[in-house]
Design a protein around this motif. Structure first.
Motif, PDB file in Angstrom:
ATOM      1  N   ILE A 160       0.808  -1.224   0.000  1.00 39.22           N
ATOM      2  CA  ILE A 160       0.000   0.000   0.000  1.00 39.22           C
ATOM      3  C   ILE A 160       0.843   1.277   0.000  1.00 39.22           C
ATOM      4  O   ILE A 160       0.281   2.373  -0.004  1.00 39.22           O
ATOM      5  N   GLU A 161       2.153   1.178  -0.011  1.00 37.77           N
ATOM      6  CA  GLU A 161       2.990   2.375   0.037  1.00 37.77           C
ATOM      7  C   GLU A 161       3.153   2.959  -1.364  1.00 37.77           C
ATOM      8  O   GLU A 161       3.515   2.248  -2.303  1.00 37.77           O
ATOM      9  N   GLU A 162       2.895   4.259  -1.492  1.00 38.10           N
ATOM     10  CA  GLU A 162       2.996   4.919  -2.797  1.00 38.10           C
ATOM     11  C   GLU A 162       4.448   5.301  -3.081  1.00 38.10           C
ATOM     12  O   GLU A 162       5.061   6.026  -2.297  1.00 38.10           O
ATOM     13  N   PRO A 163       4.995   4.816  -4.185  1.00 34.42           N
ATOM     14  CA  PRO A 163       6.374   5.179  -4.535  1.00 34.42           C
ATOM     15  C   PRO A 163       6.481   6.672  -4.835  1.00 34.42           C
ATOM     16  O   PRO A 163       5.566   7.286  -5.382  1.00 34.42           O
ATOM     17  N   THR A 164       7.617   7.262  -4.476  1.00 34.78           N
ATOM     18  CA  THR A 164       7.875   8.671  -4.749  1.00 34.78           C
ATOM     19  C   THR A 164       8.897   8.785  -5.871  1.00 34.78           C
ATOM     20  O   THR A 164       9.973   8.186  -5.787  1.00 34.78           O
TER      21      THR A 164
END
Length: 247
Positions: A160-164
């Motif tokens: 669920i972590e959004e890549p930056t």
């Protein structure tokens, strides 16, 4: 023989050192849920597959939940049957409505849940793909699909972590579909419609003229090449005769 072997041994040692250094810094890559392909055009339709690898050594993947982004609703989402798996589709209200082929849609798919039946779970060392068809894709830079992967032992992997952009990949990255603006030329070529009769005839005449010109140039080049070869042969024969001593 010893002197010949030393450079090879040194080269091999150097190559091994470089390989070890590269592999050591790179480290093992962690497999995670991805969407494939990873890129598409805004406004288009496409077939995409959520690829789910099993990372557990002892448990199997029994359920996969994919959440569609709220800020990028899609008008049409359909799933492809996966043997041994059932799929549940959840929808939500959207405001303003989504326009698809002239129709205003007030609902959009919000979540897809695949559940294994029988012995269809993704076992250790395996992966499974869950295909969907989506479109028209929204006018955004990317779509982030937060995903939950449930194992048979009760553990849940939360992708669920959004890549930056420009930063290191997070430990549990969510699948990301990058969307590019549709080019004007591609849109124009895809727009149905026939050219005026006069324009079509002109294009055909231009094609015929181009073909005739290319053929004439090719023949001229072939003749020039043969003439050069013949003249070269005559000059060579003449040189041989002049160079031969007389008895």
């Amino acid at each position: 023989m010893i002197r010949l072997r030393r450079p090879a041994t040194a080269a091999a040692l150097a190559l091994a050192a470089v390989t070890t250094a590269v592999l050591g810094f790179a480290g093992p890559a962690s497999a995670h849920v991805t969407v494939n392909p990873k890129e598409a055009a805004q406004g288009s339709y496409g077939r995409f597959a959520f690829r789910v690898p099993n990372e557990s050594d002892t448990a199997s993947t029994t359920k996969v939940e994919v959440v569609l982004p709220e800020n990028a609703p899609v008008g049409s989402v359909s799933t492809m049957p996966v043997p041994g798996w059932t799929v549940a589709v959840e929808k939500r209200k959207v405001d303003p409505p989504i326009e698809v082929h002239g129709s205003q849609l007030t609902e959009a798919v919000s979540k897809l849940t695949w559940t294994a039946t029988g012995d269809a779970a993704v076992k250790p060392g395996q992966f499974q793909e869950f295909p969907v068809s989506m479109g028209p894709l929204p006018q955004v830079d990317r779509m982030v699909f937060k995903t939950l992967q449930t194992y048979s032992d009760g553990n849940v992997a939360r992708w669920i972590e959004e890549p930056t952009p420009g930063a290191e990949e997070p430990e549990n990255p969510a699948p990301v579909l990058t969307l590019a603006p549709a080019s004007a030329s591609a849109s124009a070529s895809a727009t149905p419609g026939a050219a005026p009769a006069g324009q079509a005839a002109t294009d055909d005449d231009d094609d015929e003229d181009s073909d005739g010109t290319a053929t004439g140039l090719a023949i001229a080049g072939l003749v020039a090449g043969l003439a050069g070869l013949l003249l070269g042969g005559l000059a060579f024969a003449r040189t041989r005769r002049e160079a031969t001593p007389k008895a």
